[in-house]
Scaffold this active site. Sequence first.
Site, PDB file in Angstrom:
ATOM      1  N   CYS A   1       1.943  -0.701  -5.580  1.00 29.89           N
ATOM      2  CA  CYS A   1       2.517   0.017  -4.446  1.00 29.89           C
ATOM      3  C   CYS A   1       3.156  -0.940  -3.446  1.00 29.89           C
ATOM      4  O   CYS A   1       2.456  -1.555  -2.627  1.00 29.89           O
ATOM      5  CB  CYS A   1       1.441   0.862  -3.771  1.00 29.89           C
ATOM      6  SG  CYS A   1       2.085   1.795  -2.369  1.00 29.89           S
TER       7      CYS A   1
ATOM      8  N   CYS B   1       2.680   0.112   0.185  1.00 35.48           N
ATOM      9  CA  CYS B   1       1.353  -0.196   0.744  1.00 35.48           C
ATOM     10  C   CYS B   1       1.204  -1.687   1.023  1.00 35.48           C
ATOM     11  O   CYS B   1       0.647  -2.073   2.045  1.00 35.48           O
ATOM     12  CB  CYS B   1       0.236   0.189  -0.227  1.00 35.48           C
ATOM     13  SG  CYS B   1       0.455   1.736  -1.089  1.00 35.48           S
ATOM     14  N   ASP B   2       1.645  -2.529   0.099  1.00 40.59           N
ATOM     15  CA  ASP B   2       1.251  -3.936   0.131  1.00 40.59           C
ATOM     16  C   ASP B   2       2.387  -4.928   0.365  1.00 40.59           C
ATOM     17  O   ASP B   2       2.131  -6.121   0.547  1.00 40.59           O
ATOM     18  CB  ASP B   2       0.548  -4.304  -1.197  1.00 40.59           C
ATOM     19  CG  ASP B   2      -0.727  -3.495  -1.386  1.00 40.59           C
ATOM     20  OD1 ASP B   2      -1.410  -3.240  -0.382  1.00 40.59           O
ATOM     21  OD2 ASP B   2      -1.037  -3.117  -2.534  1.00 40.59           O
TER      22      ASP B   2
END
Length: 316
Positions: free
Chosen positions: A133, A136-137
């Site tokens: 992701c 997300c990261d």
Amino acid sequence: MENVVIIGTGCAGYTAAIYTARASLSPLILAGTQIGGQLTTTTEVENFPGFPEGIMGPELMMNMQAQATKFGARVDYKTCQGVEKQADGTFKIKVGEDDFIEAKTVIVATGAAPRHLGLPNEKKLIGHGLTSCATCDGAFYRDVPVAVIGGGDSACEEASFLTKFASKVYLIHRRDELRASQIMAERALSNKKIEPVWDSGVTEYLTDDDGKMRAITVENFKTGEKSEIELKCVFVAIGHVPNTQFLNGICELDENGYLLHKHGMQTNVEGLYAAGDVSDHEYRQAITAAGQGCAAALEAERYLAAHEANEPAGVA
Ligand code: NAP
């Protein structure tokens, strides 16, 4: 007979539980094996509204569970093995060899599992330089080289997004042509920070002394040549597998295997709702899953109210 059985404990499942519990429906959540869902495999979550300092994924999920149970949701640590619609419109849910639960409505929130390459040390590396992701990261990898594996829309979208942070993004694809739509492919390939690595696959994840991603070994499938690329994170974007197998075909799926909504969150089966990544290959975010869980809960509540209004007195 349960009012609502929620299958899955990710953001969609717990949000559906919070809403149905607050509506005094006493939902039963079937937790399955990955309690807390995909966010339990990530570290810090910076994009879930309400947490300006960010929150660790597992903590966010524990908070959601605590919030749901506070209002009367019950968690049963069983895995759903099958769902069957009965002649009277209720559901029979298999949770063991001879173990069944009956319910008036079912919310399926079982998520999707990101596909991985199957390399030996990948499980240990998830959250330490291996992720699925970028949203997300990605922001954790500023001014360092990273790689994206895959050639579809996800890979191109993630690679383009990662150029905001990373010094360089290797886009590693097993063929010499992207599967992605033209616009996404062109956007990625015209970005100077993205270096495509064609006809190639990752054969090894190499770690540093702290067990974090240090480099990858890449094999060119046409020449057989192997090379090492130093980087800090690998984003695997080779597709997701929605967790629908246990439904044994009772619900309609799209061509990628995701549950289809007939209207709102309802599937083609009346009283059976789908929320979160099991029915969404487009957004796949914690907050969109939570929103769908909320919508599914409201629809289940309306369905129960409408059916109870039509039931003869004495039928519970
Ligand atoms: P996808 O289209 O199925 O692409 C998966 C990619 O991973 C393909 O390039 C495939 O290679 C590669 N791959 C699969 N297994 C592999 C393996 N074992 N090793 C190496 N490479 C492997 O998946 P996706 O990109 O996640 O997209 C899924 C759906 O969501 C699509 O319909 C897509 O259009 C949609 N989507 C849309 C958007 C958007 O419109 N904004 C964004 C993301 C996704 P091959 O090409 O060789 O098969």
